[in-house]
Design an enzyme around this catalytic site. Structure first.
Site, mmCIF file in Angstrom:
data_model
loop_
_atom_site.group_PDB
_atom_site.id
_atom_site.type_symbol
_atom_site.label_atom_id
_atom_site.label_comp_id
_atom_site.label_asym_id
_atom_site.label_seq_id
_atom_site.Cartn_x
_atom_site.Cartn_y
_atom_site.Cartn_z
ATOM 1 N N SER A 9 1.164 -1.485 -0.055
ATOM 2 C CA SER A 9 -0.004 0.015 0.250
ATOM 3 C C SER A 9 0.994 1.166 0.252
ATOM 4 O O SER A 9 0.662 2.309 -0.857
ATOM 5 C CB SER A 9 -0.864 0.103 1.031
ATOM 6 O OG SER A 9 -1.718 1.460 1.008
ATOM 7 N N GLY A 59 1.988 6.191 -0.765
ATOM 8 C CA GLY A 59 2.798 6.598 -0.019
ATOM 9 C C GLY A 59 2.450 6.610 1.738
ATOM 10 O O GLY A 59 1.359 5.658 1.483
ATOM 11 N N LEU A 82 -0.137 8.247 4.241
ATOM 12 C CA LEU A 82 -0.582 8.970 4.021
ATOM 13 C C LEU A 82 -1.016 10.256 5.513
ATOM 14 O O LEU A 82 -1.451 10.872 5.592
ATOM 15 C CB LEU A 82 -2.677 8.368 4.122
ATOM 16 C CG LEU A 82 -2.385 7.682 2.422
ATOM 17 C CD1 LEU A 82 -3.641 6.928 2.168
ATOM 18 C CD2 LEU A 82 -2.199 8.580 1.200
ATOM 19 N N GLY A 112 2.609 4.179 14.940
ATOM 20 C CA GLY A 112 2.884 4.027 13.464
ATOM 21 C C GLY A 112 4.310 3.239 13.526
ATOM 22 O O GLY A 112 4.570 3.518 12.252
ATOM 23 N N GLU A 113 4.323 2.390 14.401
ATOM 24 C CA GLU A 113 5.768 1.847 14.373
ATOM 25 C C GLU A 113 5.268 0.255 13.533
ATOM 26 O O GLU A 113 6.198 0.617 12.124
ATOM 27 C CB GLU A 113 5.554 0.517 15.267
ATOM 28 C CG GLU A 113 7.041 -0.295 15.216
ATOM 29 C CD GLU A 113 6.988 -1.437 16.303
ATOM 30 O OE1 GLU A 113 8.009 -2.084 15.935
ATOM 31 O OE2 GLU A 113 6.468 -0.990 17.623
ATOM 32 N N ARG A 114 3.782 0.606 13.179
ATOM 33 C CA ARG A 114 3.794 -0.635 11.526
ATOM 34 C C ARG A 114 3.457 0.598 10.595
ATOM 35 O O ARG A 114 4.509 0.153 9.900
ATOM 36 C CB ARG A 114 2.120 -1.210 11.790
ATOM 37 C CG ARG A 114 1.897 -2.156 12.797
ATOM 38 C CD ARG A 114 0.628 -1.761 12.452
ATOM 39 N NE ARG A 114 -0.294 -2.540 11.948
ATOM 40 C CZ ARG A 114 -0.703 -1.703 11.230
ATOM 41 N NH1 ARG A 114 -1.120 -0.484 11.078
ATOM 42 N NH2 ARG A 114 -1.746 -2.526 10.082
#
Length: 301
Positions: free
Chosen positions: A71, A76, A78, A95-97
């Protein structure tokens, strides 16, 4: 009433409470990124970001990361990753994933929203982010709640309010940490459900709990079957097991309700042994800190 929105929520945190709308930032140029107040959105080298010590999630599925990486290659990132400055580096808050998937996608820089965030807020929102997506297993949630209590120096009730859950729910998760490590590992892997694990808490010692857990998995016991076998083991340990041909005397419902109420009140394992001439209420504390907390509650009462 408990706020079911899980505390302030990540939207509040990412917008700084100003209601700002996130913009697509996966392919932004540095010139397009701006500074608002004390917040900065920067393009940061992926190697300059470190995992938060307050991150409750210990594992991320490989298939999940690959899907997110695809994705990111197509669209990019988002929404900027949320981080705070720690010396010359940046520590992930949320936002570690996305950060791991971005590396898998071959990105060398990622958009990062840099904000001055306290240890407490970092711990709270690292847990909330995962709770909102229901990404954590029961043991990770329990460890997250315990970490919040330690970091905030606060009670189960206050932690429950911060994450938008009932105190009894937080207490039930924390009780799982009283189980032996091998049983906790079964819960983490999903080979043992939280319902099974809660039932095993009633057993007298770690060795017995481990043995029951193994038998439960091998035999494919339901939670109800596990409850029945645990109760039989308790009766046998108390010398009250019935004869093979006899009927087991049902435990009074009011005793079960009283026991559950005490469990929710103190957040520890409680056993009530009721008899006509002599009764006992046993409170099992894991360590001195928990003992002193329970003692203070009893003293105040």
């Amino acid at each position: 009433m408990v706020d079911r929105r899980l505390g302030r929520g990540l939207d509040f945190f990412l917008s700084g409470g100003r209601g700002a709308q996130p913009q697509a930032a996966g392919r932004a140029d540095v010139a397009d990124l701006k500074k608002q107040g004390d917040d900065e959105v920067l393009m940061v080298d992926v190697g300059s970001l470190d995992v938060s010590p307050y991150q409750p999630r210990k594992t991320i599925g490989e298939a999940e990361l690959k899907e997110l990486a695809e994705s990111i290659r197509a669209s990019g990132i988002l929404q900027p990753i949320l981080a705070r400055r720690v010396g010359e580096r940046f520590e992930l808050v949320a936002g570690e994933r996305r950060w791991r998937a971005a590396q898998l996608a071959g990105l060398t820089k990622v958009p990062v929203l840099v904000r001055a965030i306290t240890d407490q807020d970092s711990a709270v929102f690292g847990l909330v982010e995962n709770l909102q997506r229901e990404d954590l297993n029961a043991i990770e949630k329990a460890q997250g709640f315990r970490l919040l209590m330690t970091t905030l120096g606060t009670t189960q009730d206050e932690v429950a309010k911060k994450v938008g859950l009932e105190r009894s729910t937080v207490a039930n998760f924390l009780r799982l940490l009283d189980l032996p490590d091998d049983v906790q590992a079964h819960v983490s892997r999903g080979t043992l459900s939280m319902g099974h694990a809660r039932t095993l808490l009633a057993l007298p010692d770690s060795a017995t709990a481990s043995a029951f857990a193994n038998e439960c998995i091998k035999g494919g016991w339901s939670v109800r079957e596990t409850e029945t076998k645990v109760k039989a083991a308790q009766q046998a340990a108390m010398g009250e097991a019935s004869k093979p041909t006899g009927k087991t005397k049902a435990r009074p419902v009011w005793l079960n309700e009283l026991e559950e109420t005490l469990v929710e009140t103190f957040g520890i394992k409680v056993a009530i042994r009721y008899g006509r001439k002599r009764s006992q209420i046993i409170l099992e504390c894991a360590g001195r800190e928990q003992f002193e907390r329970v003692f203070a509650r009893l003293k105040d009462a």
